[in-house]
Design a protein around this motif. Structure first.
Motif, PDB file in Angstrom:
ATOM      1  N   VAL A 230       6.963  -0.459   8.124  1.00 38.69           N
ATOM      2  CA  VAL A 230       6.218   0.793   8.253  1.00 38.69           C
ATOM      3  C   VAL A 230       7.109   1.960   7.833  1.00 38.69           C
ATOM      4  CG1 VAL A 230       5.151   2.397   9.880  1.00 38.69           C
ATOM      5  CG2 VAL A 230       4.634  -0.045  10.024  1.00 38.69           C
TER       6      VAL A 230
ATOM      7  N   ASP B 212       0.562  -1.007  -0.634  1.00 34.39           N
ATOM      8  CA  ASP B 212      -0.587  -0.365  -0.003  1.00 34.39           C
ATOM      9  C   ASP B 212      -0.473   1.151   0.023  1.00 34.39           C
ATOM     10  OD1 ASP B 212      -1.915  -2.691   0.352  1.00 34.39           O
ATOM     11  OD2 ASP B 212      -2.362  -2.356   2.482  1.00 34.39           O
ATOM     12  N   VAL B 213       0.759   1.645   0.095  1.00 31.82           N
ATOM     13  CA  VAL B 213       0.939   3.098   0.033  1.00 31.82           C
ATOM     14  C   VAL B 213       0.465   3.602  -1.329  1.00 31.82           C
ATOM     15  CG1 VAL B 213       2.658   4.941  -0.092  1.00 31.82           C
ATOM     16  CG2 VAL B 213       2.772   3.253   1.740  1.00 31.82           C
TER      17      VAL B 213
ATOM     18  N   LEU C 214       6.470   4.617   4.903  1.00 32.88           N
ATOM     19  CA  LEU C 214       6.443   6.070   5.116  1.00 32.88           C
ATOM     20  C   LEU C 214       7.419   6.777   4.186  1.00 32.88           C
ATOM     21  CD1 LEU C 214       6.247   6.294   9.019  1.00 32.88           C
ATOM     22  CD2 LEU C 214       4.445   6.796   7.352  1.00 32.88           C
TER      23      LEU C 214
ATOM     24  N   LEU D 209      -1.073   7.218   2.740  1.00 29.47           N
ATOM     25  CA  LEU D 209      -0.250   7.128   3.947  1.00 29.47           C
ATOM     26  C   LEU D 209      -0.598   5.936   4.826  1.00 29.47           C
ATOM     27  CD1 LEU D 209       1.994   8.459   5.493  1.00 29.47           C
ATOM     28  CD2 LEU D 209       0.312   9.931   6.611  1.00 29.47           C
ATOM     29  N   ILE D 210      -1.889   5.667   4.980  1.00 35.66           N
ATOM     30  CA  ILE D 210      -2.302   4.606   5.895  1.00 35.66           C
ATOM     31  C   ILE D 210      -1.764   3.243   5.434  1.00 35.66           C
ATOM     32  CG2 ILE D 210      -4.509   4.058   4.789  1.00 35.66           C
ATOM     33  CD1 ILE D 210      -3.924   4.407   8.574  1.00 35.66           C
ATOM     34  N   GLY D 211      -1.468   3.153   4.167  1.00 37.49           N
ATOM     35  CA  GLY D 211      -0.932   1.914   3.609  1.00 37.49           C
ATOM     36  C   GLY D 211       0.373   1.497   4.261  1.00 37.49           C
TER      37      GLY D 211
ATOM     38  N   PHE E 229       0.962   1.515   7.210  1.00 40.07           N
ATOM     39  CA  PHE E 229       0.660   0.761   8.427  1.00 40.07           C
ATOM     40  C   PHE E 229      -0.098  -0.537   8.152  1.00 40.07           C
ATOM     41  CE2 PHE E 229       1.340   5.108   9.680  1.00 40.07           C
ATOM     42  CZ  PHE E 229       2.167   4.965  10.785  1.00 40.07           C
ATOM     43  N   THR E 230      -0.784  -0.601   7.047  1.00 37.39           N
ATOM     44  CA  THR E 230      -1.593  -1.790   6.769  1.00 37.39           C
ATOM     45  C   THR E 230      -0.847  -2.799   5.898  1.00 37.39           C
ATOM     46  OG1 THR E 230      -2.548  -0.709   4.843  1.00 37.39           O
ATOM     47  CG2 THR E 230      -3.781  -0.539   6.899  1.00 37.39           C
TER      48      THR E 230
ATOM     49  N   TYR F 250       6.072   6.850   0.808  1.00 36.61           N
ATOM     50  CA  TYR F 250       4.977   7.809   0.668  1.00 36.61           C
ATOM     51  C   TYR F 250       5.497   9.215   0.436  1.00 36.61           C
ATOM     52  CZ  TYR F 250       0.871  10.602   1.863  1.00 36.61           C
ATOM     53  OH  TYR F 250      -0.145  11.499   1.850  1.00 36.61           O
TER      54      TYR F 250
ATOM     55  N   TYR G  29      -3.557   3.067  -1.090  1.00 37.87           N
ATOM     56  CA  TYR G  29      -4.379   3.771  -0.087  1.00 37.87           C
ATOM     57  C   TYR G  29      -3.721   5.022   0.478  1.00 37.87           C
ATOM     58  CZ  TYR G  29      -6.498  -0.847  -0.171  1.00 37.87           C
ATOM     59  OH  TYR G  29      -7.058  -2.014  -0.570  1.00 37.87           O
TER      60      TYR G  29
END
Lengths: 106, 338, 151
Positions: free
Chosen positions: C140, A65-66, C144, A71-73, A75-76, C147, A69
């Protein structure tokens, strides 16, 4: 996999809950480092049914998901990938609680 | 020193109260154990016709008291005091049972040591002249204890070999100022002892220091020794704790040898009954063993003098989670026919 | 006990406890855990093959298998069989996802008497909750890190 769990349970005083937590977290880390992927390819259900597989799915989902999408990925992704298992557990858990009662142990 | 005190921790009764009747109700698994013929009643259903394990335990406690009273031809209004306790939070089994019984009630918490704790209190109240009749009782239920202290019943776990099985059962004893015995002769009240055992699956070992302390104190205070007893029974130390305490007490020069047993070992057949592992535990363990088997043997004069030492582990799920070790307590009561 | 005796015993005590402590039957336990854990995974593999043959895509297959295994775990718990198997299997039934289902269903059933909201609803995740907390939190973190490192 279960073998490692049993050794941990017998040899240490760790409670099952702690073992589960460490297994899932281990799965997440192995998944993130890309180590679990080959195990999964080789073991199929043998690697996806045990809990580290659950952790692997969490990590893989987050990464996917990162990529999609941003950064929000982060969390999702995790929950999305494991939604089926978690929702099934909650739903069936509720149904089972409605229809049956715990029995005394023999 | 106080008039009726003997040594540091022991009370000697000038007018020993008589245990005029006892009653015991046991669960299914206990009813399959070696002492089954001594229980007044064995449950066919661990829920005892109730909706929850807690309600079942409370009914267990109430029915046992009523049974012990009817065996002594007494009614609840004749009883001056009820001393009762159990394992559940806020001792609900006992207080909810007392709600129906309407006997003046002292609620006790001594974990699994409650049988001798309640016997001690009842005896002192009677010898002190404050009561003609008093009832001492306690109960425990495997299912209610399991959900409070460990895991839900249907949760799949393995029990380590040192783990003990909480007895489902209740025992009640009616004590009277006058009676034909057996009599409560001495009471040795225990101190809380803790040698740092933290494993809640090894409670037998955690209670050994307290049991040893009380037994040794009892011998020193009274001048008695194991040879003066026909039976020395601890409450629920289990197989492991039972071995340990023999060693610990022997080190101080008192050899209990074959006089010693543990109710937790007697109550189940640890060879044949699966999953009881190191033996029985819980308030009900020494309660049904004393009110069933031991009382019967005293009345039949197969046993002359018995030292009953119920042992309690004073932990709670909260204290365990916070990393506390398990404190133990043990109270000894000398019961003799003569 | 006198002070001195008490100290003596307390010094020796932990040694005595450990000496008397029986060993868990490690080898037998491990074999049982391995076999039964393996069997559960075999059942999972069976369903995986089944769904694949019905044309479920490789990406989605995990969802199907997870859901069906969770159902099986929940069902066996509901009829009161799971804990009986677990007595022998130990980690063999704890580690697979069926064990995760068991850890959710068992408290839900157990605490029904405390009501549908605070009983079933509140206690359902008593055991499994930490697994989700640590699993999701670490995923998470992984996301992060990914990312910031990969972008």
């Amino acid at each position: 996999m279960c073998l490692i769990g049993q050794i941990l349970m017998d040899k240490t005083k760790l409670t099952p809950a702690r073992i589960l937590v460490s297994f899932v977290t281990a799965g997440v880390i192995l998944g993130a480092l890309g180590i679990y992927e080959p195990i999964y390819k080789y073991g199929k259900a043998g690697a996806s049914v045990p809990l580290p597989g659950f952790g692997y799915a969490l990590a893989k989902g987050a990464i996917k998901d990162v990529e999609k999408y941003g950064l929000i990925g982060a969390f999702t992704g995790g929950l999305k990938a494991t939604a089926a298992g978690v929702s099934a557990a909650i739903f069936f858990g509720y149904i089972m609680a409605l229809v049956s009662k715990p029995r005394t142990k023999k | 020193m106080a008039e009726k005190k003997l040594g540091q921790q022991t009370v000697k009764f000038n007018n020993p109260p008589s245990i005029i009747s006892t009653a015991s109700i046991a669960g299914i698994k206990e009813g399959e154990g070696p002492l089954r013929d001594y229980y007044d009643m064995v449950l066919k259903d661990d829920l005892f016709g109730e909706e929850s394990w807690e309600k079942a335990e409370s009914k267990l406690s109430r029915e046992t008291v009523l049974l012990s009273l009817s065996k002594a031809n007494l009614t609840p209004d004749k009883i001056d005091y009820l001393f009762a306790g159990d394992l559940l939070n806020q001792i609900i089994s006992s207080s909810f049972s007392a709600r129906e019984l309407k006997i003046p009630f002292f609620g006790l918490y001594g974990a699994c040591s409650t049988m001798t704790e309640s016997l001690s209190m009842a005896s002192m109240v009677i010898d002190g002249g404050y009561a003609d009749y008093a009832v001492a009782t306690t109960s425990s239920h495997f299912c209610s204890a399991e959900r409070q202290y460990r895991f839900p019943l249907e949760y799949g776990t393995q029990r380590p070999p040192t783990a003990q099985w909480t007895v489902t059962g209740s025992g009640a004893a009616v004590l009277a100022k006058n009676g034909n015995g057996p009599y409560v002769k001495f009471v040795t009240t225990g101190r809380v002892m803790d040698f740092g055992v933290k494993d809640a699956n090894n409670m037998g070992a955690a209670m050994v220091p307290a049991a040893a302390d009380t037994i040794l104190r009892h011998f020193k205070d009274t001048g008695l020794s194991p040879k003066d007893y026909d039976l020395i029974a601890t409450g629920d130390l289990g197989e492991l704790g039972g071995e340990l305490i023999k060693d610990v007490v022997a080190k101080e020069g008192y050899d209990m040898g074959s006089k010693y047993t543990d109710c937790g070992i007697e109550v189940y057949d640890t060879e044949k009954q699966i999953d009881v592992n190191a033996g029985g535990s819980g308030c009900g363990c020494s309660a049904i063993t004393f009110c069933g088997y031991i009382y019967d043997q005293l009345v039949k004069k197969n046993l002359g003098r018995v030292l009953l030492v119920s042992t309690g582990a004073l932990l709670s799920p909260t204290s365990s989670l916070q990393g506390e070790s398990i404190p133990g307590i043990a109270h000894a009561v000398t019961i003799e026919m003569g | 006990m006198e002070k001195k005796a008490e100290k003596n015993i307390s010094n020796d005590f932990s040694k005595m406890v450990n000496e008397k402590n029986p060993e868990s039957t490690l080898l037998k336990d491990c074999i049982l855990a391995f076999v039964i854990g393996g069997l559960i995974c075999d059942v999972g593999q069976f369903f995986m093959n089944l769904f694949l043959s019905y044309g479920v895509s490789n990406d989605d297959i995990g969802y199907y298998v997870a859901a069906i295994m969770v159902f099986l775990g929940a069902f066996l718990t509901g009829i009161g069989v799971y804990d009986d198997i677990a007595k022998y299997a130990g980690a063999g039934t704890v580690v697979p996802i069926t064990g995760f289902a068991n850890s959710i269903v068992a408290p839900a059933m157990e605490f029904k008497n405390e009501g549908y909201v605070f009983g079933i609803g509140g206690k359902m995740f008593v055991i499994a909750g930490p697994v989700l907390v640590y699993g999701v939190s670490s995923s998470v973190i992984v996301g992060l890190i990914y990312y910031f490192l990969m972008r």
